[in-house]
Design a protein around this motif. Structure first.
Motif, PDB file in Angstrom:
ATOM      1  N   ILE A 123       0.852  -1.200   0.000  1.00  0.00           N
ATOM      2  CA  ILE A 123       0.000   0.000   0.000  1.00  0.00           C
ATOM      3  C   ILE A 123       0.888   1.252   0.000  1.00  0.00           C
ATOM      4  CG2 ILE A 123      -1.712   1.292   1.345  1.00  0.00           C
ATOM      5  CD1 ILE A 123      -2.771  -1.546   2.235  1.00  0.00           C
ATOM      6  N   ALA A 124       1.975   1.188   0.764  1.00  0.00           N
ATOM      7  CA  ALA A 124       2.924   2.312   0.751  1.00  0.00           C
ATOM      8  C   ALA A 124       3.521   2.473  -0.652  1.00  0.00           C
ATOM      9  CB  ALA A 124       4.029   2.081   1.777  1.00  0.00           C
ATOM     10  N   ALA A 125       3.824   1.346  -1.281  1.00  0.00           N
ATOM     11  CA  ALA A 125       4.394   1.392  -2.637  1.00  0.00           C
ATOM     12  C   ALA A 125       3.396   1.997  -3.622  1.00  0.00           C
ATOM     13  CB  ALA A 125       4.783  -0.017  -3.094  1.00  0.00           C
ATOM     14  N   LEU A 126       2.123   1.622  -3.444  1.00  0.00           N
ATOM     15  CA  LEU A 126       1.085   2.139  -4.346  1.00  0.00           C
ATOM     16  C   LEU A 126       0.981   3.662  -4.205  1.00  0.00           C
ATOM     17  CD1 LEU A 126      -1.087   1.305  -6.400  1.00  0.00           C
ATOM     18  CD2 LEU A 126      -2.693   1.038  -4.488  1.00  0.00           C
ATOM     19  N   GLY A 127       1.045   4.137  -2.955  1.00  0.00           N
ATOM     20  CA  GLY A 127       1.016   5.580  -2.719  1.00  0.00           C
ATOM     21  C   GLY A 127       2.194   6.270  -3.405  1.00  0.00           C
ATOM     22  N   ALA A 128       3.376   5.654  -3.316  1.00  0.00           N
ATOM     23  CA  ALA A 128       4.564   6.247  -3.961  1.00  0.00           C
ATOM     24  C   ALA A 128       4.400   6.245  -5.482  1.00  0.00           C
ATOM     25  CB  ALA A 128       5.813   5.467  -3.559  1.00  0.00           C
TER      26      ALA A 128
END
Ligand SMILES: *Cc1c(COP(=O)(O)O)cnc(C)c1O
Length: 384
Positions: free
Chosen positions: A231-236
């Protein structure tokens, strides 16, 4: 993979029942809605894309429901298998691999009691694009109650989809495709009509219970342990996509689509010089180009040469298409210069391995360069 997403994953060492996570989750869900381009609620789940496909069958149907599947490839066949697994009565419209279905056939197969229509936006196994807008219009003009469910796992970020305007009830995406991060997240937008359908449908669901996820999401949480790092990667990834367009994610998505269209058009233009042909010439997708090798050549030879000589990963055909086609992806973290590199490598293979008659090194690259130049001019003009 997108470098910024790798850093985000490494740094995402947070517990999921904390204010910190809730803030991140809500932010990413908001970005996801902007990226998908719909006012509908979006649901994010820890699963590969097929998990969201399954959810859109289990949540939206009851055993015995009549549904219509439009299929012209391996992923279309997955809809048939899934809807049958959940006890639906399945009507199927098929087109040969590499083609798209005739609208008349769809119209003829649509019945008054058809409860849902399942299709792909782009059939990744054949490189064909399906006309989602036309199917949506057909359902509307027939005043059909059928929900339209679109597997846009390679369509999102490579194809324009006007979800709310066309009335697409469910649109599905997956993390490992256009958003340039590892596999493991699936997401979908769900229309109000589809939420209402779920009030009465009877098929069993538990982990993929969309209504339950929607309730949790309203509180900034997921129902079960979320894939925090992804999810953090998706935000980035969304930050990166928005960054390509001065911070506007919707325009950034359109830029991503233009980028895929350009890479695909360059690839298509390069093929004839090398004696290669398109597998889906009538409706080619921008997500991936499926290519026929010269007569008598196993496509695996080309895939292997590209890998061993240039460390480039092309994909072979799936299932019975293995050996008959190979595929070049344009979605995600590729740009026109990467595409020139792929075409340059293919030229080497055409020249040295396939010994394509009459082929001169540089001919395919020249054709691709012409497209890049023309499209750059065109895109610059339309943006002014
Ligand atoms: C990749 C893909 C899927 C999903 O496959 P998973 O392996 O479950 O992620 C579904 N449909 C299409 C069109 C795809 O390209």
């Amino acid at each position: 993979m997108l470098p910024a997403a790798q850093f985000a994953m490494a740094a995402a060492d947070i517990h999921h029942r904390t204010p910190e996570f809730r803030a991140m989750y809500q932010r990413v869900l908001g970005q996801l809605r902007a990226f998908i381009g719909s006012k509908n609620d979006v649901i994010l789940m820890a699963a590969s894309g097929t998990g969201a496909m399954e959810a859109s069958v289990s949540n939206l149907t009851s055993p015995g429901d009549r549904v219509l599947v439009l299929t012209a490839g391996k992923f279309g066949e997955r809809w048939t298998a899934l809807t049958k697994a959940f006890g639906c009565q399945v009507d199927v419209v098929t087109a040969p691999y590499g083609q798209t279905f005739a609208l008349d056939a769809v119209r003829a197969a649509l019945k008054p009691d058809t409860r849902a229509v399942y299709m792909q936006a782009t059939e990744t196994s054949t490189g064909a694009r399906h006309d989602v807008a036309a199917v949506a219009e057909l359902l509307r003009s027939a005043k059909s109650e059928a929900l339209l469910v679109v597997d846009a796992i390679t369509g999102l970020g490579t194809t324009h989809l006007e979800i709310d305007e066309w009335g697409l009830d469910v649109v599905i995406g997956g993390s490992q495709k256009a958003v340039m991060i590892p596999p493991g997240l699936a997401y979908l937008s769900v229309s109000e009509r589809a939420w209402q359908r779920m009030e009465t449908t009877k098929n069993p669901r538990y982990y993929f219970d969309l209504r339950r996820e929607r309730k949790s999401a309203a509180n900034g949480e997921s129902a079960y342990t979320p894939a925090v790092a992804l999810i953090a990667a998706l935000g980035a990834a969304f930050d990166y996509i928005a960054g390509q367009a001065g911070g506007d994610l919707a325009i950034g998505r359109d830029t991503l689509i233009d980028n895929a269209e350009t890479c695909a058009a360059m690839t298509r233009a390069a093929l004839p010089a090398m004696g290669l042909r398109l597998f889906a010439p009538d409706a080619p997708a921008a997500a991936v180009t499926a290519i026929l090798p010269p007569e008598g050549v196993d496509s695996g030879v080309i895939v292997k040469e590209m890998k061993t000589r240039f460390a480039l990963t092309l994909t072979n055909g799936q299932g019975e298409m293995k050996g008959r086609i190979f595929r070049v992806a344009h979605l995600g973290y590729f740009d026109p210069l990467d595409t020139l590199a792929v075409i340059g490598a293919l030229e080497q293979v055409a020249h040295d391995t396939l010994k394509t008659p009459g082929f001169k090194l540089g001919a395919a690259l020249a054709a691709a360069q012409q497209i890049l130049s023309a499209r750059t001019k065109q895109l610059t003009a339309t943006r002014q």
